[in-house]
Design an enzyme around this catalytic site. Sequence first.
Site, PDB file in Angstrom:
ATOM      1  N   GLY A   1       0.163   3.535  21.195  1.00 56.67           N
ATOM      2  CA  GLY A   1       0.255   2.083  21.380  1.00 56.67           C
ATOM      3  C   GLY A   1       0.062   1.083  20.150  1.00 56.67           C
ATOM      4  O   GLY A   1       0.336   0.221  19.982  1.00 56.67           O
TER       5      GLY A   1
ATOM      6  N   ARG B   1       1.130  -1.359   0.286  1.00 51.10           N
ATOM      7  CA  ARG B   1      -0.376   0.049   0.247  1.00 51.10           C
ATOM      8  C   ARG B   1       0.546   1.367   0.094  1.00 51.10           C
ATOM      9  O   ARG B   1       0.183   2.155  -0.714  1.00 51.10           O
ATOM     10  CB  ARG B   1      -0.602   0.247   1.334  1.00 51.10           C
ATOM     11  CG  ARG B   1      -1.739  -1.286   1.210  1.00 51.10           C
ATOM     12  CD  ARG B   1      -3.164  -1.070   2.819  1.00 51.10           C
ATOM     13  NE  ARG B   1      -1.986  -1.510   3.787  1.00 51.10           N
ATOM     14  CZ  ARG B   1      -1.899  -2.267   4.107  1.00 51.10           C
ATOM     15  NH1 ARG B   1      -2.615  -3.495   4.091  1.00 51.10           N
ATOM     16  NH2 ARG B   1      -0.869  -2.925   5.462  1.00 51.10           N
ATOM     17  N   SER B   2       1.744   1.085   0.987  1.00 56.18           N
ATOM     18  CA  SER B   2       2.620   2.737   1.171  1.00 56.18           C
ATOM     19  C   SER B   2       3.753   2.516  -0.097  1.00 56.18           C
ATOM     20  O   SER B   2       4.488   3.413  -0.289  1.00 56.18           O
ATOM     21  CB  SER B   2       3.340   2.559   2.295  1.00 56.18           C
ATOM     22  OG  SER B   2       2.509   2.543   3.162  1.00 56.18           O
TER      23      SER B   2
ATOM     24  N   CYS C   1       5.219  -2.867  25.153  1.00 58.25           N
ATOM     25  CA  CYS C   1       6.057  -1.302  24.992  1.00 58.25           C
ATOM     26  C   CYS C   1       5.478  -1.017  27.524  1.00 58.25           C
ATOM     27  O   CYS C   1       6.439  -0.287  27.665  1.00 58.25           O
ATOM     28  CB  CYS C   1       6.191  -0.027  24.422  1.00 58.25           C
ATOM     29  SG  CYS C   1       3.674  -0.613  24.497  1.00 58.25           S
TER      30      CYS C   1
ATOM     31  N   ARG D   1      -6.275   1.845  28.615  1.00 58.57           N
ATOM     32  CA  ARG D   1      -5.920   2.259  27.449  1.00 58.57           C
ATOM     33  C   ARG D   1      -6.308   3.474  28.874  1.00 58.57           C
ATOM     34  O   ARG D   1      -6.788   3.659  28.967  1.00 58.57           O
ATOM     35  CB  ARG D   1      -6.715   1.796  26.007  1.00 58.57           C
ATOM     36  CG  ARG D   1      -6.219   3.085  25.270  1.00 58.57           C
ATOM     37  CD  ARG D   1      -4.244   3.052  24.658  1.00 58.57           C
ATOM     38  NE  ARG D   1      -4.818   1.194  24.256  1.00 58.57           N
ATOM     39  CZ  ARG D   1      -3.986   0.379  24.018  1.00 58.57           C
ATOM     40  NH1 ARG D   1      -2.451   1.046  24.254  1.00 58.57           N
ATOM     41  NH2 ARG D   1      -3.725  -0.726  23.178  1.00 58.57           N
TER      42      ARG D   1
ATOM     43  N   HIS E   1       3.357   5.142  28.376  1.00 60.60           N
ATOM     44  CA  HIS E   1       2.715   4.988  28.770  1.00 60.60           C
ATOM     45  C   HIS E   1       3.320   5.014  30.625  1.00 60.60           C
ATOM     46  O   HIS E   1       4.393   5.045  30.754  1.00 60.60           O
ATOM     47  CB  HIS E   1       3.274   3.277  28.353  1.00 60.60           C
ATOM     48  CG  HIS E   1       2.942   3.141  27.553  1.00 60.60           C
ATOM     49  ND1 HIS E   1       2.057   3.901  26.103  1.00 60.60           N
ATOM     50  CD2 HIS E   1       2.648   1.709  26.729  1.00 60.60           C
ATOM     51  CE1 HIS E   1       1.720   3.007  25.053  1.00 60.60           C
ATOM     52  NE2 HIS E   1       1.751   1.864  25.471  1.00 60.60           N
TER      53      HIS E   1
ATOM     54  N   LYS F   1       1.183 -10.848  28.720  1.00 60.02           N
ATOM     55  CA  LYS F   1       2.054 -10.459  28.094  1.00 60.02           C
ATOM     56  C   LYS F   1       3.008 -10.227  29.097  1.00 60.02           C
ATOM     57  O   LYS F   1       4.040 -10.403  29.105  1.00 60.02           O
ATOM     58  CB  LYS F   1       2.098  -9.746  26.996  1.00 60.02           C
ATOM     59  CG  LYS F   1       1.302 -10.474  26.177  1.00 60.02           C
ATOM     60  CD  LYS F   1       1.247  -8.774  24.770  1.00 60.02           C
ATOM     61  CE  LYS F   1       1.117  -9.418  23.248  1.00 60.02           C
ATOM     62  NZ  LYS F   1       0.404  -7.871  22.296  1.00 60.02           N
TER      63      LYS F   1
HETATM   64  N1  LIG Z   1       3.398   1.096  18.996  1.00 67.84           N
HETATM   65  C1  LIG Z   1       3.583   0.710  20.333  1.00 67.84           C
HETATM   66  O1  LIG Z   1       4.175   1.919  21.447  1.00 67.84           O
HETATM   67  C2  LIG Z   1       4.452  -0.278  20.011  1.00 67.84           C
HETATM   68  C3  LIG Z   1       5.397  -0.572  20.957  1.00 67.84           C
HETATM   69  C4  LIG Z   1       6.311  -1.875  21.135  1.00 67.84           C
HETATM   70  C5  LIG Z   1       5.270  -2.889  20.381  1.00 67.84           C
HETATM   71  N2  LIG Z   1       5.216  -2.290  19.141  1.00 67.84           N
HETATM   72  C6  LIG Z   1       4.519  -3.301  18.023  1.00 67.84           C
HETATM   73  O2  LIG Z   1       5.131  -3.067  16.291  1.00 67.84           O
HETATM   74  C7  LIG Z   1       4.959  -3.519  15.191  1.00 67.84           C
HETATM   75  C8  LIG Z   1       3.881  -1.712  14.825  1.00 67.84           C
HETATM   76  O3  LIG Z   1       3.498  -0.977  15.855  1.00 67.84           O
HETATM   77  P1  LIG Z   1       3.045   0.390  15.120  1.00 67.84           P
HETATM   78  O4  LIG Z   1       2.123   0.792  16.388  1.00 67.84           O
HETATM   79  O5  LIG Z   1       3.970   1.144  14.510  1.00 67.84           O
HETATM   80  O6  LIG Z   1       1.602   0.179  14.069  1.00 67.84           O
HETATM   81  P2  LIG Z   1       1.495   0.526  12.755  1.00 67.84           P
HETATM   82  O7  LIG Z   1       1.389   2.026  13.306  1.00 67.84           O
HETATM   83  O8  LIG Z   1       0.372   0.310  12.446  1.00 67.84           O
HETATM   84  O9  LIG Z   1       1.957  -0.040  11.617  1.00 67.84           O
HETATM   85  C9  LIG Z   1       2.173  -0.694  11.327  1.00 67.84           C
HETATM   86  C10 LIG Z   1       3.146  -0.884   9.886  1.00 67.84           C
HETATM   87  O10 LIG Z   1       3.575  -2.102   9.438  1.00 67.84           O
HETATM   88  C11 LIG Z   1       3.162  -1.984   7.847  1.00 67.84           C
HETATM   89  N3  LIG Z   1       2.810  -3.326   7.747  1.00 67.84           N
HETATM   90  C12 LIG Z   1       1.701  -4.107   8.064  1.00 67.84           C
HETATM   91  N4  LIG Z   1       1.585  -5.123   7.543  1.00 67.84           N
HETATM   92  C13 LIG Z   1       2.722  -5.275   6.446  1.00 67.84           C
HETATM   93  C14 LIG Z   1       2.829  -6.374   6.077  1.00 67.84           C
HETATM   94  N5  LIG Z   1       2.145  -7.696   5.545  1.00 67.84           N
HETATM   95  N6  LIG Z   1       4.077  -6.171   4.769  1.00 67.84           N
HETATM   96  C15 LIG Z   1       4.245  -5.406   5.233  1.00 67.84           C
HETATM   97  N7  LIG Z   1       4.407  -4.315   6.306  1.00 67.84           N
HETATM   98  C16 LIG Z   1       3.068  -4.327   7.603  1.00 67.84           C
HETATM   99  C17 LIG Z   1       2.232  -1.017   7.556  1.00 67.84           C
HETATM  100  O11 LIG Z   1       2.494  -0.478   6.060  1.00 67.84           O
HETATM  101  P3  LIG Z   1       1.414  -0.066   5.494  1.00 67.84           P
HETATM  102  O12 LIG Z   1       1.584   1.754   5.974  1.00 67.84           O
HETATM  103  O13 LIG Z   1       2.322  -0.224   4.351  1.00 67.84           O
HETATM  104  O14 LIG Z   1       0.005  -0.232   5.964  1.00 67.84           O
HETATM  105  C18 LIG Z   1       3.199   0.295   8.639  1.00 67.84           C
HETATM  106  O15 LIG Z   1       3.919   0.277   8.172  1.00 67.84           O
HETATM  107  C19 LIG Z   1       3.045  -4.068  16.215  1.00 67.84           C
HETATM  108  O16 LIG Z   1       3.591  -5.591  16.079  1.00 67.84           O
HETATM  109  C20 LIG Z   1       3.562  -3.605  17.544  1.00 67.84           C
HETATM  110  O17 LIG Z   1       2.859  -4.525  18.346  1.00 67.84           O
HETATM  111  C21 LIG Z   1       4.576  -0.780  18.617  1.00 67.84           C
END
Ligand SMILES: NC(=O)c1ccc[n+]([C@@H]2O[C@H](COP(=O)([O-])OP(=O)(O)OC[C@H]3O[C@@H](n4cnc5c(N)ncnc54)[C@H](OP(=O)(O)O)[C@@H]3O)[C@@H](O)[C@H]2O)c1
Length: 322
Positions: A164, A39-40, A133, A221, A228, A199
């Site tokens: 998050g 998509r991106s 996190c 949340r 957090h 978790k």
């Molecule tokens: N947010 C936090 O505080 C946090 C903390 C610790 C861990 N995490 C973990 O980090 C991960 C991402 O979190 P986020 O908060 O950054 O989520 P997010 O904002 O929804 O971003 C998701 C990212 O993954 C990409 N993506 C989704 N499906 C994909 C695929 N099939 N192939 C390749 N890229 C794909 C998306 O690309 P597009 O833009 O193209 O859709 C986007 O770049 C999750 O596993 C989450 O549990 C998050």
Amino acid sequence: MAAQPRIGVVGATGAVGTVTLGLLAERGYEHVRAFASARSAGSRLPYGDDELTVEEASESALGAGDVDLFLFSVGTSASRALVPVASAAGAICVDKSSAYRLADGYPLVVPEVNGGRALESLARDRIVANPNCCTIPLTCVLKPLHEEAGLTRVRVSTYQSVSGAGAQRMSALAEEPQSDHDVLMDWSWEGDESDEESKLRAETRKILELPDLPISATCVRVPVMVGHSEAVWVELERPLSPADATELLRDAPGLRVLEIPEFPTSGAAAGRDDVLVGRIRPDRAVEHGLALFLSCDNLRKGAALNAIQIAELLLDGVAARV
Ligand SMILES: NC(=O)c1ccc[n+]([C@@H]2O[C@H](COP(=O)([O-])OP(=O)(O)OC[C@H]3O[C@@H](n4cnc5c(N)ncnc54)[C@H](OP(=O)(O)O)[C@@H]3O)[C@@H](O)[C@H]2O)c1
């Protein structure tokens, strides 16, 4: 490996990915590529004074063998599909999803707490998991308390920001009328616990290598954009005064201790690298108990920064072997 590592950020358009790019640019890494879903592909992201063109995170791109280190922040199913491909092509992989965190044989690492465990992956498939996190700041605080006085029980209640849950939820909060703001428990349910609560327990036990540590969590949340916070109650084997705990935590890596009238808040932690800890006081409900409060930027130390710190341990480990 080149003098400057070739780095791929997978999930670069997301909440964690964009912060990862910012931190890598601040640290002066020059050979960085951005990957996301189809998509991106073709969109542009800022990188320092420059821009990167987003590439599709296809198996052929990640398996090409021309990247030394991949930092993954995609969902668990995308990680399960893509991390093995990148690892088979010889890259170091630091994964921030839940795919590998609790799997046997995969280190789950907070550098200040169990950094040495990361190096074990170099003798295997070079895959290291980055914790949840809330787990990261919690273990930074628990480790020194355990070493000094022995943890016997932990209770925690979280106040987790909307970032998050990813970039889309951040946009939704920004657009939501304030009158709709609420506290939520927006995770999956496993019986009477959310998966976030289980978790937090399982990951904390794994990182501290205390498989039977009694720990119970209530995860909530709150309508805050970034940062957090956690209220933590610990029971200890041996008495530890709040003053001694304060000194101990002041000396511990990655923490900044605040004393009344200052106290940690999500807002104060947002944009900072260190975990803020304060309100260190006796838990008057138990013997040898302490209560405290912490706040942490979930996108930085709770995700992107911790993963980069793991990666830097691994890159140093590889360099030391050459
Ligand atoms: N947010 C936090 O505080 C946090 C903390 C610790 C861990 N995490 C973990 O980090 C991960 C991402 O979190 P986020 O908060 O950054 O989520 P997010 O904002 O929804 O971003 C998701 C990212 O993954 C990409 N993506 C989704 N499906 C994909 C695929 N099939 N192939 C390749 N890229 C794909 C998306 O690309 P597009 O833009 O193209 O859709 C986007 O770049 C999750 O596993 C989450 O549990 C998050």
